[in-house]
Design an enzyme around this catalytic site. Structure first.
Site, PDB file in Angstrom:
ATOM      1  N   GLU A  26      -2.776  -0.059   4.489  1.00 22.55           N
ATOM      2  CA  GLU A  26      -1.945  -1.228   4.792  1.00 22.55           C
ATOM      3  C   GLU A  26      -1.583  -1.219   6.271  1.00 22.55           C
ATOM      4  O   GLU A  26      -1.470  -0.148   6.884  1.00 22.55           O
ATOM      5  CB  GLU A  26      -0.661  -1.171   3.933  1.00 22.55           C
ATOM      6  CG  GLU A  26       0.309  -2.313   4.205  1.00 22.55           C
ATOM      7  CD  GLU A  26       1.412  -2.438   3.152  1.00 22.55           C
ATOM      8  OE1 GLU A  26       1.509  -1.572   2.263  1.00 22.55           O
ATOM      9  OE2 GLU A  26       2.172  -3.421   3.234  1.00 22.55           O
ATOM     10  N   ASN A  71       2.889  -5.227   0.931  1.00 17.86           N
ATOM     11  CA  ASN A  71       3.844  -6.256   1.345  1.00 17.86           C
ATOM     12  C   ASN A  71       3.364  -6.985   2.602  1.00 17.86           C
ATOM     13  O   ASN A  71       3.641  -8.168   2.790  1.00 17.86           O
ATOM     14  CB  ASN A  71       5.211  -5.622   1.625  1.00 17.86           C
ATOM     15  CG  ASN A  71       5.823  -4.991   0.382  1.00 17.86           C
ATOM     16  OD1 ASN A  71       5.476  -5.349  -0.747  1.00 17.86           O
ATOM     17  ND2 ASN A  71       6.741  -4.053   0.566  1.00 17.86           N
ATOM     18  N   ASN A 169       0.009  -9.793  -3.629  1.00 15.81           N
ATOM     19  CA  ASN A 169       0.576  -8.459  -3.866  1.00 15.81           C
ATOM     20  C   ASN A 169       2.017  -8.568  -4.354  1.00 15.81           C
ATOM     21  O   ASN A 169       2.826  -9.281  -3.740  1.00 15.81           O
ATOM     22  CB  ASN A 169       0.569  -7.660  -2.555  1.00 15.81           C
ATOM     23  CG  ASN A 169       1.250  -6.317  -2.687  1.00 15.81           C
ATOM     24  OD1 ASN A 169       0.727  -5.417  -3.343  1.00 15.81           O
ATOM     25  ND2 ASN A 169       2.424  -6.177  -2.087  1.00 15.81           N
ATOM     26  N   GLU A 170       2.327  -7.907  -5.443  1.00 13.12           N
ATOM     27  CA  GLU A 170       3.720  -7.757  -5.923  1.00 13.12           C
ATOM     28  C   GLU A 170       4.531  -9.049  -5.773  1.00 13.12           C
ATOM     29  O   GLU A 170       5.660  -9.031  -5.266  1.00 13.12           O
ATOM     30  CB  GLU A 170       4.418  -6.597  -5.191  1.00 13.12           C
ATOM     31  CG  GLU A 170       3.821  -5.252  -5.528  1.00 13.12           C
ATOM     32  CD  GLU A 170       4.638  -4.048  -5.026  1.00 13.12           C
ATOM     33  OE1 GLU A 170       5.582  -4.234  -4.242  1.00 13.12           O
ATOM     34  OE2 GLU A 170       4.299  -2.924  -5.421  1.00 13.12           O
ATOM     35  N   TYR A 241       5.254   4.371  -8.177  1.00 10.66           N
ATOM     36  CA  TYR A 241       5.565   5.475  -7.276  1.00 10.66           C
ATOM     37  C   TYR A 241       6.520   6.412  -8.009  1.00 10.66           C
ATOM     38  O   TYR A 241       7.631   6.015  -8.354  1.00 10.66           O
ATOM     39  CB  TYR A 241       6.213   4.950  -5.988  1.00 10.66           C
ATOM     40  CG  TYR A 241       5.233   4.134  -5.152  1.00 10.66           C
ATOM     41  CD1 TYR A 241       4.282   4.777  -4.374  1.00 10.66           C
ATOM     42  CD2 TYR A 241       5.253   2.742  -5.173  1.00 10.66           C
ATOM     43  CE1 TYR A 241       3.372   4.054  -3.619  1.00 10.66           C
ATOM     44  CE2 TYR A 241       4.341   2.006  -4.420  1.00 10.66           C
ATOM     45  CZ  TYR A 241       3.404   2.666  -3.648  1.00 10.66           C
ATOM     46  OH  TYR A 241       2.501   1.944  -2.911  1.00 10.66           O
ATOM     47  N   GLU A 289      -1.836   0.657  -6.700  1.00 13.49           N
ATOM     48  CA  GLU A 289      -0.923   1.439  -5.865  1.00 13.49           C
ATOM     49  C   GLU A 289      -0.307   2.510  -6.751  1.00 13.49           C
ATOM     50  O   GLU A 289       0.386   2.195  -7.725  1.00 13.49           O
ATOM     51  CB  GLU A 289       0.198   0.584  -5.255  1.00 13.49           C
ATOM     52  CG  GLU A 289      -0.253  -0.269  -4.091  1.00 13.49           C
ATOM     53  CD  GLU A 289       0.882  -1.013  -3.401  1.00 13.49           C
ATOM     54  OE1 GLU A 289       1.988  -0.466  -3.267  1.00 13.49           O
ATOM     55  OE2 GLU A 289       0.639  -2.172  -3.025  1.00 13.49           O
TER      56      GLU A 289
END
Ligand code: AHR
Length: 499
Positions: A26, A71, A169-170, A241, A289
């Site tokens: 990223e 992000n 993403n997210e 995570y 991720e």
């Protein structure tokens, strides 16, 4: 302490998809600037890519690397990162200055040098379907049209031919630029998918699932996205995570059971939506991720003070983190039927297995399980039947000391075993039987362990946590593998023949 595990090659979860050993890069912190890309450094090649990073990445054998975020992607305009005229912009996600010196073409070139393939994410936060389709045109078409011509003008005559694409993403996260409700995202993703596939029907698409199990909309978000996009996508993303904020090693080492639970959650949901739709199409999981991330989260980690390549999310990994990393991989291997893609987040400097200084590299503890697994896990994922003593963890339940997965190559009978011992004080003597094969050679065992869960590699002591030879043998037709306390073992090169 003893444990045993039985396999039969007829009981398996299918072929292990090599894409579960992918990574993630990223525009964040020193991942790119000062990490993979450092043009003024004597360790870099003529393209500005750090050669030592390229060598280390080759060793990790990652089939794909997801890029450019994260992000970051949700406020990124890929058009600023191609061609001769590069202007910087203030990145909303990490509050850093993005100089746009490294963009899509540089990433594709870097991927080629590493021997990996790009998995590109498109911005569905501040941009939309037409910009995403234009990027597919830029990368994959050879037409006399605007963006395909731009790519040729920028020095790449043949298409990049990018196969894997993430639809944002997210987008469930309030922190995400352009965050929106599930219904809106689902429609936007479906629209983008159709436009992108209209440009190149051969691409594979990943819709953004929940950011994690901690989200109040976990599963509900995913259900909505799947119900709207089912026939237009190939994968749904999952992220996790792990953390040891409680500073409780035995509890932390039960992480594999949480990962298994997440995989079960998604397995159930995917089956439900498929049944609801009476569809013949399958959607799989892209766990794009995953890692450990809890020490470097707030303050400067979120705020790069508009620097180029500031120090952000530079988590130092220790032995217990390596054992959790191994458990993620065991879970993905065991669910080869479900998990087709997984990306270690990230690869360099930012919550990463590799740290750079201007003068060299440091391999963090988590580098080693990833490298051992990635190099050795080929073939069928055998389904284990485990007998192991357990210990109790609040909110999790009974946790077996042994966590295990296995890969069996049906072509030549080569077998690899991946074992984690969660005990903090007892070595495990593991008896491994594969009921329908003869064991011909035990192969070799590499173990990773250390004096204490918190031991970590450092620039001064770079090899405290690194693999050493372990013990594996064949006794009475079964493997005997020693797995030290607070340790893991990877057995490879074992030869078997069918009974
Ligand atoms: O990997 C760091 C961040 O974690 C990513 O940008 C985002 O997708 C996730 O929340």
């Amino acid at each position: 302490m003893e444990a045993s595990v039985r396999f039969d090659t007829n009981f398996n979860a299918g072929m292990i998809d090599r894409r579960i050993f992918s990574g993630f890069l990223e525009h964040l912190g020193r991942a790119i600037y000062g990490g993979v890309f450092d043009p003024d450094n004597p360790l870099s090649n003529e393209d500005g890519f750090r050669k030592d990073v390229i060598d280390a990445m080759r060793d990790l054998q990652m089939p794909f690397v997801r890029y450019p975020g994260g992000n970051f992607v949700s406020n990124y305009d890929w058009r600023d990162g191609v061609g001769p005229d590069r202007k910087g912009f203030p990145d909303f996600a990490w509050k850093a200055t993005e100089p746009n010196l490294f963009g899509t073409d540089e990433f594709v070139n870097w991927s080629q040098e590493v021997g990996t393939k790009p998995m590109l994410a498109v911005n569905l936060g501040t941009l939309g379907a037409s910009e995403a389709a234009a990027l597919v045109e830029y990368c994959n078409l050879n037409t006399e049209t605007h963006w395909a011509s731009e790519r040729r003008r920028n020095g790449t005559p043949e298409p990049h031919n990018i196969k894997m694409w993430c639809l944002g993403n997210e987008m469930d996260g309030p922190w995400q630029a352009g965050h929106m409700p599930a219904e809106q995202y689902a429609l936007k993703a479906r629209n983008a998918a159709r436009l992108m596939r209209g440009i190149d029907p051969t691409i594979e698409l990943v819709a953004a699932g929940s950011s994690g199990r901690f989200m109040p909309t976990y599963m509900e978000w995913d259900r909505t996205v799947l119900e709207t996009c089912w026939e237009d996508i190939d994968y749904l993303s999952a992220h996790r995570y792990a953390n040891n904020t409680a500073n409780d090693t035995p509890a932390y080492l039960s992480e594999g059971l949480v990962i298994d639970q997440i995989l079960d959650d998604y397995s159930g949901l995917l089956s439900y939506v498929k049944a609801l739709k009476k569809s013949k199409h399958d959607v799989y999981l892209s766990f794009d991720e995953w890692n450990i991330w809890y020490r470097e989260r707030g303050g400067k980690n979120r705020d790069g003070e508009w620097q180029v390549g500031p120090t952000q999310l530079e988590e130092i990994y220790n032995l217990e983190d390596a054992l959790v990393c191994a458990q993620f991989l065991n879970s993905f291997i065991r669910r080869a039927d479900l998990v087709k893609v997984a990306c270690l987040a990230h690869i360099v400097n930012v919550i990463a297995p590799i740290l750079t200084s201007p003068h060299g590299l440091l391999f963090q503890s988590i580098y080693h399980p990833f490298q051992l697994y990635s190099q050795k896990a080929h073939g069928l994922s055998l389904t284990p039947s485990v007998t192991s003593e357990t210990y109790e963890v609040e909110d999790v339940g009974d946790v077996p000391f042994l966590d295990v997965s296995a890969a069996y190559d049906p072509e030549n009978g080569d077998t690899s075993l991946f074992l984690v011992n969660r005990s903090t004080d007892h070595d495990l003597d593991v008896n491994v039987e594969i009921t329908d094969v003869h064991l011909v050679e035990a192969g070799i065992s590499k173990v990773l362990t250390g004096d204490a869960p918190q031991v970590a590699n450092s620039w001064i002591q770079p090899s405290l946590i690194s693999p050493v030879d372990g013990n594996v043998s064949i006794q009475d037709g079964t493997f005997r593998v020693e797995v030290p306390r607070l340790g893991m073992a990877v057995v490879s090169g074992a030869k078997t023949t069918k009974r």
